[in-house]
Design an enzyme around this catalytic site. Structure first.
Site, mmCIF file in Angstrom:
data_model
loop_
_atom_site.group_PDB
_atom_site.id
_atom_site.type_symbol
_atom_site.label_atom_id
_atom_site.label_comp_id
_atom_site.label_asym_id
_atom_site.label_seq_id
_atom_site.Cartn_x
_atom_site.Cartn_y
_atom_site.Cartn_z
ATOM 1 N N LYS A 172 10.732 2.724 2.978
ATOM 2 C CA LYS A 172 10.795 4.185 2.852
ATOM 3 C C LYS A 172 11.443 4.639 1.552
ATOM 4 O O LYS A 172 12.420 4.057 1.099
ATOM 5 C CB LYS A 172 11.621 4.744 4.019
ATOM 6 C CG LYS A 172 11.025 4.487 5.386
ATOM 7 C CD LYS A 172 9.938 5.461 5.694
ATOM 8 C CE LYS A 172 10.545 6.757 6.166
ATOM 9 N NZ LYS A 172 9.614 7.529 6.985
ATOM 10 N N ASP A 215 1.904 10.545 3.423
ATOM 11 C CA ASP A 215 2.480 11.418 4.435
ATOM 12 C C ASP A 215 1.427 12.446 4.846
ATOM 13 O O ASP A 215 1.331 13.518 4.271
ATOM 14 C CB ASP A 215 3.708 12.106 3.828
ATOM 15 C CG ASP A 215 4.651 12.603 4.883
ATOM 16 O OD1 ASP A 215 4.417 12.299 6.068
ATOM 17 O OD2 ASP A 215 5.614 13.296 4.528
ATOM 18 N N TYR A 241 -7.302 2.433 5.692
ATOM 19 C CA TYR A 241 -6.583 1.189 5.401
ATOM 20 C C TYR A 241 -6.625 0.168 6.522
ATOM 21 O O TYR A 241 -6.032 -0.894 6.413
ATOM 22 C CB TYR A 241 -5.122 1.476 5.053
ATOM 23 C CG TYR A 241 -4.406 2.323 6.083
ATOM 24 C CD1 TYR A 241 -4.240 3.689 5.869
ATOM 25 C CD2 TYR A 241 -3.915 1.780 7.264
ATOM 26 C CE1 TYR A 241 -3.601 4.482 6.799
ATOM 27 C CE2 TYR A 241 -3.278 2.566 8.208
ATOM 28 C CZ TYR A 241 -3.116 3.921 7.964
ATOM 29 O OH TYR A 241 -2.503 4.704 8.895
ATOM 30 N N CYS A 270 32.237 43.281 -8.327
ATOM 31 C CA CYS A 270 32.940 44.453 -8.876
ATOM 32 C C CYS A 270 32.505 45.759 -8.227
ATOM 33 O O CYS A 270 32.975 46.823 -8.620
ATOM 34 C CB CYS A 270 32.740 44.529 -10.387
ATOM 35 S SG CYS A 270 31.033 44.883 -10.847
ATOM 36 N N LYS A 303 2.300 4.636 1.514
ATOM 37 C CA LYS A 303 2.397 5.182 2.875
ATOM 38 C C LYS A 303 2.281 6.703 2.722
ATOM 39 O O LYS A 303 3.262 7.398 2.425
ATOM 40 C CB LYS A 303 3.736 4.803 3.505
ATOM 41 C CG LYS A 303 3.878 5.270 4.936
ATOM 42 C CD LYS A 303 5.106 4.660 5.558
ATOM 43 C CE LYS A 303 5.264 5.050 7.011
ATOM 44 N NZ LYS A 303 5.331 6.487 7.229
ATOM 45 N N CYS A 314 23.899 43.255 -12.236
ATOM 46 C CA CYS A 314 25.128 44.032 -12.291
ATOM 47 C C CYS A 314 25.302 44.332 -13.772
ATOM 48 O O CYS A 314 25.386 43.418 -14.589
ATOM 49 C CB CYS A 314 26.306 43.207 -11.778
ATOM 50 S SG CYS A 314 27.873 43.963 -12.233
ATOM 51 N N CYS A 366 32.521 43.083 -15.506
ATOM 52 C CA CYS A 366 32.475 42.456 -14.173
ATOM 53 C C CYS A 366 33.144 41.079 -14.228
ATOM 54 O O CYS A 366 32.753 40.225 -15.027
ATOM 55 C CB CYS A 366 31.023 42.322 -13.716
ATOM 56 S SG CYS A 366 30.841 41.343 -12.223
ATOM 57 N N GLU A 395 0.840 -1.207 0.000
ATOM 58 C CA GLU A 395 0.000 0.000 0.000
ATOM 59 C C GLU A 395 0.871 1.251 0.000
ATOM 60 O O GLU A 395 2.002 1.190 0.448
ATOM 61 C CB GLU A 395 -0.843 0.052 1.295
ATOM 62 C CG GLU A 395 -1.795 -1.088 1.449
ATOM 63 C CD GLU A 395 -2.450 -1.090 2.840
ATOM 64 O OE1 GLU A 395 -2.312 -0.108 3.586
ATOM 65 O OE2 GLU A 395 -3.087 -2.097 3.159
ATOM 66 N N CYS A 397 27.284 45.146 -6.586
ATOM 67 C CA CYS A 397 27.680 43.819 -7.057
ATOM 68 C C CYS A 397 28.809 43.288 -6.164
ATOM 69 O O CYS A 397 29.815 43.969 -5.968
ATOM 70 C CB CYS A 397 28.163 43.909 -8.503
ATOM 71 S SG CYS A 397 28.941 42.389 -9.055
HETATM 72 S S1 IVH Z 1 -0.099 0.653 8.773
HETATM 73 C C1 IVH Z 1 -0.422 -1.840 12.099
HETATM 74 N N1 IVH Z 1 -0.618 1.617 6.406
HETATM 75 O O1 IVH Z 1 2.518 5.651 8.532
HETATM 76 C C2 IVH Z 1 -0.675 -0.636 11.317
HETATM 77 N N2 IVH Z 1 0.329 3.106 8.010
HETATM 78 O O2 IVH Z 1 4.511 4.680 11.209
HETATM 79 C C3 IVH Z 1 0.449 0.298 11.290
HETATM 80 N N3 IVH Z 1 0.607 5.406 7.209
HETATM 81 O O3 IVH Z 1 1.684 7.252 11.230
HETATM 82 C C4 IVH Z 1 0.277 1.376 10.288
HETATM 83 N N4 IVH Z 1 -0.210 5.059 5.181
HETATM 84 O O4 IVH Z 1 -0.345 6.912 9.848
HETATM 85 C C5 IVH Z 1 -0.122 1.899 7.632
HETATM 86 N N5 IVH Z 1 -1.172 2.329 4.275
HETATM 87 C C6 IVH Z 1 -0.702 2.596 5.488
HETATM 88 C C7 IVH Z 1 -0.260 3.884 5.852
HETATM 89 C C8 IVH Z 1 0.265 4.094 7.135
HETATM 90 C C9 IVH Z 1 0.313 5.956 6.020
HETATM 91 C C10 IVH Z 1 1.232 6.117 8.342
HETATM 92 C C11 IVH Z 1 0.552 5.906 9.646
HETATM 93 C C12 IVH Z 1 1.655 5.987 10.669
HETATM 94 C C13 IVH Z 1 2.888 5.776 9.874
HETATM 95 C C14 IVH Z 1 3.553 4.493 10.283
#
Ligand code: IVH
Length: 675
Positions: free
Chosen positions: A321, A118, A232, A418, A116, A433, A438, A114, A415
């Site tokens: 990551k 932010d 999720y 110069c 992640k 300038c 220069c 999935e 400048c």
């Molecule tokens: S799973 C057991 N799935 O990432 C469940 N986290 O440190 C643990 N996050 O702050 C989290 N998308 O908010 C999971 N598809 C995703 C996610 C997700 C974003 C964030 C979550 C948490 C950080 C994990």
């Protein structure tokens, strides 16, 4: 009549909620805005006549009154866990090996990958299908009750299952789901644009804006922010059954009417999951939101739970990551650079910091207005971004981190190279300038002239350029070609061999193509593609120097501004003198002129984009090869691109070309095409 109305009221609520869902969750409305407004107005009218009928799941009730003072605390029904990090495929494999030892079932486990996102992690509670509470993650045990703000997020259903979702599934009497609230990148940029136009302060990034908007006390303000959400996880279910695999949970949540990402995929083995994950290392730019990685989860949630945790990190999932792109560091000072054209540009000198595997010590601040607008002060903690091929830049200050000792910055009035008074052109942000002599401008000029994309004089780096200028040996780029060995030997660091090598590569550069020489002259607005067109059209510098604005505009892609800039450049006495000097020194490349406007060669009329590392060609070689065969090379892929030339470790251009159906060739094939 009286008893008919409440049923019309119920019907309208359900309809408006359903169309909200089609619009905000599925992104696929089935009625026009006008029809939607009609339904909403009818609903509002009934509510005005019968305020006592109004229920919290009415779509008119999203933005409520301000929260007094501070948010209440909410204890989560189960710990809201975090994730352990993996940096790359090997880390993920090591995670797999570790958990395999703990449980035999892991060997045959399936995985769900999935995004992640932010954003801000939130927990939504539904009681008897009604949104009852929404909380932040807090410390994982106790969060803050931000229900009134979350209710304004239109992607969050006020009641589940959403009408029209023909879900036969039963909904547990208490269901708590977890998701990530965020602002999509495009909406964030539009929001900042609106704020800028209104003369208000802009936001730093989508994450902080979403988090800030959800954690302030006025729901009206939250409602005005383009926040959305993807869910999720089921944190808690009571009074009803829910699936026991992650994949089915996602399907189940979708069927209830929750917004669920369409990126997730399920895989039968870890290697396939890693491969999919890795496509996002470059493909992350195609995601409509900021993601800091991908999550790889064991699909079987019973197994995942049995594996337990390490601290707050469940063993059954890992965050893969992406390299970070934004970090904070301290702004130590602001240096001013003088460009080739005399433009003064401020550059941030930073406390060294790693961004995406590279140590960054400097970043651009764009221009002096930018420093003023963002109120960037020396000593500030600043947010710095480095993404893809973009030069690192300062996004803005972290105002909350100020100690009071930060100092406002005053742009220079002279400048730095110069000492000439700087000038400003009305309507432009840049300061210049204007001193043609220069030394800083000359350094940049020579640096550009000898650079790889221009005359490509190997061994002539900036240090030597500065030495040559300082010693008075080089007053313009033509002087390079009349340098003598004994002159070089007098410079510090030059011995026989080094001097000979340098003179050798200068001599070689005399044979460079006309395209390259035109690029090297540094005419404003003339890049590699246009230099190729000019070379093919005019055949040599002497003919080009006699052209007119009208004639130039006959060339495809040359507008009035560039045409004027070219004619201006050749009209200047200093440049005419320079051309004479170059010719006298033997730098006067000729090129076969193209017949009329049509280009000759196998690639005539074709446009190419090059991505990744090619086996034998450098980027410049590939460009030259294509252009010599009559083709054009551009930087970005579009529908007009004829071919993408693909090398190793391609960038996002590869994905884009695939999605647009652009033909893809490798180096060998390119050569074959050229015949
Ligand atoms: S799973 C057991 N799935 O990432 C469940 N986290 O440190 C643990 N996050 O702050 C989290 N998308 O908010 C999971 N598809 C995703 C996610 C997700 C974003 C964030 C979550 C948490 C950080 C994990």
């Amino acid at each position: 009549m009286a008893d008919k109305l409440p049923s019309r009221y119920e019907e309208l609520k359900a309809q408006v909620n359903f169309h909200n869902y089609r619009y905000h969750v599925l992104d696929a409305p089935v009625i026009s805005d006008l029809e939607y407004d009609r339904l909403l107005n009818e609903l509002k009218k009934i509510e005005a006549d019968h305020p006592d009928w109004i229920t919290p799941d009415s779509p008119t009730q999203r933005a409520g009154a301000k929260v007094s003072e501070k948010f209440e605390k909410v204890r989560h029904p189960a710990p809201i866990l975090s994730l352990a990090n993996a940096f790359g495929g090997d880390d993920a494999r090591a995670w797999f090996e570790r958990i395999k030892k703990l449980d035999d079932r892991v060997e045959k486990a399936k995985f769900v990958v999935e995004p992640k996102i932010d954003g801000l992690s939130v927990v939504l509670h539904y009681r008897d299908g009604q949104l009852a509470k929404g909380a932040t993650r807090g410390d994982g045990e106790v969060g803050e009750d931000i229900t009134s703000n979350l209710r304004t997020v239109k992607a969050i259903p006020l009641r589940i299952p959403v009408e029209g979702q023909k879900s036969k599934v039963n909904v547990p009497s208490h269901l708590a789901v977890r998701g990530e609230a965020f602002i999509p990148i495009k909406e964030f940029e539009e929001l900042n644009k609106r704020l800028e136009e209104a003369g208000e302060k802009t936001y730093l990034n989508p994450r902080n804006t979403a988090a800030g908007s959800l954690r302030q006390l006025d729901p009206q303000l939250t409602a005005s922010r383009p926040i959305t959400l993807l869910v999720y996880q089921i944190v808690h279910a009571e009074g009803g059954k829910v699936p026991t695999s992650q994949w089915e949970i996602l399907e189940y949540l979708k069927s209830l009417g929750f917004p669920v990402s369409d990126i997730p995929k399920r895989f039968d083995d870890l290697e396939s999951a890693i491969s999919y994950t890795e496509t996002f290392n470059t493909g992350r730019d195609a995601l409509p939101y900021e993601a800091d990685g991908m999550v790889i989860k064991i699909d079987d949630l019973t197994l995942a739970a049995d594996l337990g945790f390490v601290g707050k990190d469940p063993r059954g999932a890992v965050a893969f990551k992406f390299p970070a792109r934004e970090v904070t560091t301290t702004l130590l000072g602001i240096d001013v650079e003088v460009g080739r054209t005399g433009v003064l540009t401020p550059r941030a000198s930073l406390e060294a910091v790693e961004i995406g595997g590279v140590i960054v010590r400097n970043a651009t601040l764009h221009n002096f207005d930018y420093i003023e607008e963002k109120d960037i002060r020396i000593g500030d903690r600043v947010l710095v971004k480095r993404a893809g091929e973009v030069i690192p830049y300062v996004i803005g200050p972290v105002v909350d981190a100020r100690s009071g000792k930060e100092k406002k910055y005053k742009p220079p009035t002279k400048c730095p190279a110069c000492n000439t008074e700087v000038e400003h052109i009305e309507g432009e942000v840049a300061w210049y300038c204007v001193n043609a002599a220069c030394p800083a401008q000359l350094v940049r000029n020579v640096e550009h002239f000898v650079s790889r994309g221009a005359m490509d004089i190997v061994g002539l780096g900036i240090k030597i350029v500065e030495q040559l200028i300082e010693a008075g040996l080089v007053k313009d780029v033509a002087d390079l070609f009349t340098l003598k060995k004994d002159q070089l030997l007098e410079l510090e660091g030059f011995a026989e061999k080094k001097a000979e090598n340098l003179l050798g590569s200068i001599e070689q550069a005399k044979g460079q193509s006309l395209n390259r020489l035109i690029v090297a002259l540094g005419i404003h607005g003339v890049g590699e593609v246009m230099a190729g067109d000019l070379a093919r059209t005019y055949g040599n510098l002497s003919t080009l120097s006699k052209t007119t604005v009208d004639e130039l505009q006959q060339i495809e892609g040359v507008g009035p501004n560039i045409a004027e800039s070219i004619v201006d450049w050749f009209a200047r006495p200093a440049n005419q003198k320079l051309l004479k000097k170059l010719k006298a020194a033997g730098v006067d490349p000729q090129m076969q002129r193209a017949e009329g406007k049509t280009q000759t060669g196998a690639f005539s009329g074709l446009t190419f984009v090059v991505t990744g590392t090619l086996p034998n060609f450098s980027r410049d070689d590939a460009k030259e090869f294509i252009e010599n065969n009559g083709g054009k090379v551009t930087d970005s892929v579009s529908k007009k691109t004829s071919y993408l030339v693909l090398g190793e470790n391609p960038g996002s251009k590869f994905e884009k070309a695939k999605s647009l159906g652009v033909k893809i060739v490798d180096e060998a094939e390119l050569k074959r095409l050229a015949g």
